[in-house]
Design an enzyme around this catalytic site. Structure first.
Site, short mmCIF file in Angstrom:
data_model
loop_
_atom_site.label_atom_id
_atom_site.label_comp_id
_atom_site.label_asym_id
_atom_site.label_seq_id
_atom_site.Cartn_x
_atom_site.Cartn_y
_atom_site.Cartn_z
N SER A 1 0.70 -1.19 0.18
CA SER A 1 0.03 -0.13 -0.14
C SER A 1 0.95 1.38 -0.13
O SER A 1 0.11 2.38 0.01
CB SER A 1 -1.09 0.09 1.34
OG SER A 1 -2.11 -0.88 0.88
N LYS B 1 0.56 3.38 -2.89
CA LYS B 1 -0.92 4.05 -3.12
C LYS B 1 -0.47 5.64 -3.03
O LYS B 1 -1.25 6.79 -3.54
CB LYS B 1 -1.83 3.78 -1.94
CG LYS B 1 -2.47 2.53 -2.20
CD LYS B 1 -3.27 1.85 -1.09
CE LYS B 1 -3.80 0.49 -1.14
NZ LYS B 1 -4.46 0.04 0.12
N TYR C 1 -4.09 -2.68 -10.10
CA TYR C 1 -3.98 -2.47 -8.62
C TYR C 1 -3.05 -3.44 -8.03
O TYR C 1 -2.09 -3.18 -7.22
CB TYR C 1 -5.33 -2.41 -8.06
CG TYR C 1 -5.25 -2.53 -6.61
CD1 TYR C 1 -5.00 -1.25 -5.69
CD2 TYR C 1 -5.55 -3.69 -5.69
CE1 TYR C 1 -5.08 -1.32 -4.43
CE2 TYR C 1 -5.29 -3.72 -4.44
CZ TYR C 1 -5.12 -2.61 -3.72
OH TYR C 1 -5.15 -2.63 -2.36
N TYR D 1 -4.64 3.71 7.96
CA TYR D 1 -5.78 2.92 8.22
C TYR D 1 -6.47 3.47 9.66
O TYR D 1 -6.23 4.70 10.12
CB TYR D 1 -5.84 1.48 7.99
CG TYR D 1 -5.14 1.13 6.80
CD1 TYR D 1 -5.46 1.71 5.69
CD2 TYR D 1 -3.86 0.51 7.07
CE1 TYR D 1 -5.00 1.24 4.57
CE2 TYR D 1 -3.24 0.24 5.64
CZ TYR D 1 -3.56 0.65 4.70
OH TYR D 1 -2.91 0.21 3.51
N VAL E 1 1.26 -3.80 3.69
CA VAL E 1 1.03 -5.02 4.69
C VAL E 1 2.45 -5.86 4.27
O VAL E 1 2.67 -7.06 4.74
CB VAL E 1 -0.27 -5.81 4.11
CG1 VAL E 1 -1.30 -5.40 4.88
CG2 VAL E 1 -0.32 -6.10 2.71
N1 GLN Z 1 -2.24 -5.18 -1.90
C1 GLN Z 1 -2.71 -5.31 -0.58
C2 GLN Z 1 -4.29 -5.35 -0.61
O1 GLN Z 1 -5.01 -5.03 -1.47
C3 GLN Z 1 -2.58 -3.77 -0.02
C4 GLN Z 1 -3.14 -3.70 1.41
C5 GLN Z 1 -2.23 -2.87 2.39
O2 GLN Z 1 -1.12 -3.00 2.23
N2 GLN Z 1 -2.57 -2.48 3.64
O3 GLN Z 1 -5.00 -6.06 0.14
#
Ligand code: GLN
Length: 312
Positions: free
Chosen positions: A67, A70, A194, A246, A264
């Protein structure tokens, strides 16, 4: 001691302290390929305005940025469509898990912010519009290579495939948004892009370099080249502070006091405006899906360097 020597000492000390800790969190296993990563890794890299780099631990081992990507897709999408992006996604903290679906129903398919999964999928959809998925993936990868000044950065295809195979929730989120017209492209195409940008593999050294434009008013201080306006850099930092972790964003601001974005894969990119761009990696996560030791290491760093944006 000079400022640089002090920073190097602090980074080395933190890397040593983190290597000894036994509370390492849990690696993400819902993406099976990430479940194979050794939770013993730790890396911390700090780059300052002069281009000095202080590195500790596995600073040159690539990991899945997940993420953290992003932040860069948000930057690209804003560059492409400007403030029209905010028709597709909001700017408020979610207070919910990164892959939550409940809020989407209440808010008619418009995700709360660009960093929860639904919001990032909406941003990816904007980047994809008018392009083939292959072109959009290429564009994102080229942007990362440009920012990191390193053409060797690649996508880990195994991670992308692993995530596609098990991405039931993301598929649900994307379909749900499609039903409201928030996702415009075929759901498979948007998700394909994505999953691939989440699967970009980078080292902490590359990531800290890539984040520099956010620390220095939109410019790379070494080249003087502008990536975004100072205003845009400031606003992206504001979103990272309020939404980057988050439902752990409040705790991160409370303990670390810097804009930051987690993934993650266990990475966190953090920005000390005017002072440093920072990348940390420790694969074990806490309950909100943020790097457990990564956050602890950043807390120690900001405390020892006096870098919290809220005061020393
Ligand atoms: N690619 C992961 C997902 O879509 C990204 C989530 C994350 O890094 N928090 O679940």
């Amino acid at each position: 001691m000079s400022h640089t020597a002090h920073l190097e000492t602090v980074v080395r000390e933190i890397a040593e302290e983190m290597a000894q800790r036994t509370d390492r969190g849990e690696v993400a296993s819902y993406i099976p390929e990430l479940g194979n990563v050794d939770p013993g890794h730790f890396a911390l890299v700090v780059t300052d305005a002069e281009g000095n780099v202080a590195a500790g631990g596995d600073a040159d081992v690539p990991f899945s940025i997940q993420s953290i990507s992003k932040v860069f897709t948000l930057t690209l999408a804003l560059g492409m469509v400007g403030d029209r992006l905010w028709r597709h996604v909001g700017r408020e903290p979610s207070g919910n898990a990164f892959n939550s679906i409940v809020q989407l129903e209440r808010e008619r398919g418009v995700p709360r912010n660009p960093f929860i999964n639904a919001g990032a999928i909406a941003v990816t959809d904007v980047i994809l519009s008018g392009h083939q998925p292959r072109e959009a993936i290429g564009e994102i990868l080229r942007f990362m290579r440009f920012l990191a000044g390193d053409p060797s950065i690649v996508i880990d295809e195994k991670v992308a495939a692993s995530e596609k195979r098990t991405g039931f929730r993301n598929t649900a989120l994307a379909n749900y948004m499609k039903s409201f017209g928030v996702v415009e492209n075929p759901v498979d195409f948007t998700l394909g892009v994505y999953f691939h940008h989440c699967a970009i593999a980078m080292t902490c050294r590359q990531l800290a370099t890539a984040g520099r434009f956010l620390a220095y008013s939109g410019k790379n201080p070494s080249t003087g080249l502008s990536v975004v306006s100072a205003e845009r850099a400031r606003r992206i930092n504001a979103l990272m502070l309020t939404c980057g972790h988050y439902d752990g964003s409040g705790e991160f601001a409370y303990r670390v006091g810097l804009p930051g974005k987690s993934g993650v894969g266990g990475g966190i990119m953090a920005i000390a405006p005017g002072k440093a761009s920072i990348a940390v990696w420790a694969p074990g996560l806490d309950k909100a899906g943020n790097s457990h030791l990564g956050r602890i290491a950043l807390e120690a760093l900001t405390k020892r360097m006096g870098w919290s944006i809220f005061g020393v």
